[in-house]
Design a protein around this motif. Structure first.
Motif, PDB file in Angstrom:
ATOM      1  N   ARG A 163      -0.930   1.416  -3.314  1.00  0.00           N
ATOM      2  CA  ARG A 163      -1.573   2.149  -3.299  1.00  0.00           C
ATOM      3  C   ARG A 163      -2.516   2.779  -4.356  1.00  0.00           C
ATOM      4  O   ARG A 163      -3.970   2.595  -4.212  1.00  0.00           O
ATOM      5  CB  ARG A 163      -0.702   3.637  -2.799  1.00  0.00           C
ATOM      6  CG  ARG A 163      -1.857   4.345  -2.586  1.00  0.00           C
ATOM      7  CD  ARG A 163      -1.606   4.299  -0.897  1.00  0.00           C
ATOM      8  NE  ARG A 163      -3.038   5.504  -0.036  1.00  0.00           N
ATOM      9  CZ  ARG A 163      -2.146   6.208   0.775  1.00  0.00           C
ATOM     10  NH1 ARG A 163      -0.873   5.558   1.309  1.00  0.00           N
ATOM     11  NH2 ARG A 163      -3.391   7.573   1.178  1.00  0.00           N
ATOM     12  N   LEU A 213      -0.633  -5.188  -3.762  1.00  0.00           N
ATOM     13  CA  LEU A 213      -0.328  -4.360  -2.940  1.00  0.00           C
ATOM     14  C   LEU A 213      -0.551  -2.928  -2.804  1.00  0.00           C
ATOM     15  O   LEU A 213       0.085  -2.351  -1.949  1.00  0.00           O
ATOM     16  CB  LEU A 213      -0.528  -4.948  -1.617  1.00  0.00           C
ATOM     17  CG  LEU A 213      -0.909  -6.165  -1.233  1.00  0.00           C
ATOM     18  CD1 LEU A 213      -0.097  -6.928  -0.266  1.00  0.00           C
ATOM     19  CD2 LEU A 213      -2.176  -6.839  -1.157  1.00  0.00           C
ATOM     20  N   GLN A 225       0.759  -0.880  -0.427  1.00  0.00           N
ATOM     21  CA  GLN A 225      -0.082   0.026  -0.388  1.00  0.00           C
ATOM     22  C   GLN A 225       0.821   0.972   0.115  1.00  0.00           C
ATOM     23  O   GLN A 225       0.590   2.281   0.234  1.00  0.00           O
ATOM     24  CB  GLN A 225      -1.179   0.054   1.399  1.00  0.00           C
ATOM     25  CG  GLN A 225      -1.553  -1.204   1.636  1.00  0.00           C
ATOM     26  CD  GLN A 225      -2.974  -0.987  -0.071  1.00  0.00           C
ATOM     27  OE1 GLN A 225      -3.166   0.008  -0.497  1.00  0.00           O
ATOM     28  NE2 GLN A 225      -3.630  -2.332  -0.202  1.00  0.00           N
TER      29      GLN A 225
END
Length: 269
Positions: free
Chosen positions: A191, A189, A178
Motif C-alpha cells: 500500500r 504490491l 495493496q
C-alpha cells in the motif's frame, strides 16, 4: 551520573536537600537517556514523504482504524536500560552513552497491535529471528488470527532484515495485495512504504514495549526464561481496548509533530 538516592545516602542528607543543591545551588539539570537510531542523510526526506502519503490515505476516515502495526523485541533475563528512570545531572547535555549487557539469556517476542487489541505475544524458538522463521509465524499464526477478526485490514511491518526477505514480501503480495505497509521493492504490491529507522512512529516501540517492560522488570525480577515469558504474556494481555484507542490518537499526533520537525526524530516526546 549518580542517582539522588545514592547521593543522599552517602552525604547523609535528605533527598529533597540533594535536589535543592543540584537545581538551585549548582544550577544543574537532569538529562533523560534517549535510545535512538542514528539517522542517515535522506531519512528526513523519506519520513516527510511518508507523512504526506499517510495524510492522503487518512482522508479516508476508515484507513487508520484498519492498520495493524507490528514489531519484534528482545527481552533479556538480566533486565533493561530504564530510560525513564535514569538521569544525568550537569550544566550541559553530556550526550553520554551507556553500554548494556546483551549476552544474558533472552527471548525474542513478536506482537501486533490494532485499534482494538494486541495480537500476541508470539515467542520465537530461535535465538535469532530470520526471514524463514518470520514467514512461518506470519503464515501459521498471525494472518489466520487477523483474517478471523476481519477481512479488511492493512498490515504494517518495519524494514528489519527478516521482513525484507524475498519470500516474506512475496507472501504479503499474494495474501495482502495493496494491504501491507513496509520496506518495499519496485515490484512489490504494498500500500505504501515504511520510512527507515523510524521506531518513534511504531506504536509497538513508542508504547507497547515500554509498557510491557515496565510491568516485567519489577522486583522480584524473573529468575528463568519461563518466568520471563509468563510475565510478558500477562503484561501484553493487560492492554485494554481503551488503551489501544489512546495509542492511535498518539500516532496521529506524532505524524503532525514529525511534519513540523521536518522529518526529524521525536523520541524525546
Amino acid at each position: 551520573m549518580k542517582s539522588t538516592r545514592s547521593a543522599n545516602r552517602e552525604l547523609r542528607l535528605s533527598q529533597t536537600t540533594v535536589w535543592r543543591v543540584l537545581k538551585r545551588r549548582l544550577v544543574y539539570k537532569p538529562y533523560h537517556l534517549q535510545l535512538v537510531q542514528a539517522p542517515r542523510p535522506n531519512d528526513k526526506v523519506k519520513r516527510v514523504e511518508f507523512f504526506d502519503r499517510m495524510l492522503k490515505n487518512m482522508e479516508d476516515e476508515l484507513f487508520l482504524p484498519r492498520v495493524i502495526f507490528s514489531d519484534e523485541a528482545t527481552f533479556h533475563l538480566s533486565g533493561k536500560v530504564n530510560k525513564h528512570n535514569v538521569r544525568i545531572w550537569g550544566l550541559q547535555n553530556p550526550h553520554a552513552t551507556l553500554e548494556h549487557v546483551r549476552n544474558s539469556p533472552k527471548v525474542n517476542v513478536f506482537c501486533a497491535i490494532s485499534l482494538t487489541k494486541v495480537y500476541g505475544p508470539f515467542f520465537f524458538d530461535e535465538n535469532t529471528v530470520t526471514g524463514v522463521t518470520y514467514l512461518r509465524m506470519l503464515q501459521n499464526w498471525l494472518l489466520p488470527q487477523m483474517n478471523g477478526d476481519s477481512g479488511d485490514y492493512i498490515f504494517q511491518q518495519d524494514g528489519a532484515k527478516p521482513h525484507w526477505h524475498l519470500n516474506v514480501r512475496r507472501f504479503l503480495d499474494e495474501s495482502l495485495p495493496q494491504r501491507w505497509i513496509g520496506r518495499m521493492g519496485n515490484e512489490d504490491l504494498a500500500r505504501q512504504f515504511w520510512p527507515p529507522r523510524s521506531p518513534d512512529l511504531t506504536p509497538c516501540e513508542f508504547f507497547l514495549w515500554g509498557f510491557v517492560k515496565d510491568a516485567v522488570y519489577v522486583p522480584p525480577l524473573p529468575t528463568n526464561l519461563n518466568h520471563l515469558r509468563n510475565r510478558i504474556t500477562a503484561a501484553v494481555n493487560s492492554v485494554t481496548q481503551d488503551i489501544c484507542h489512546r495509542v492511535w490518537d498518539e500516532f496521529s499526533y506524532r505524524l503532525d509533530v514529525i511534519r513540523a520537525a521536518g522529518g526529524g526524530h521525536i523520541e524525546h516526546l
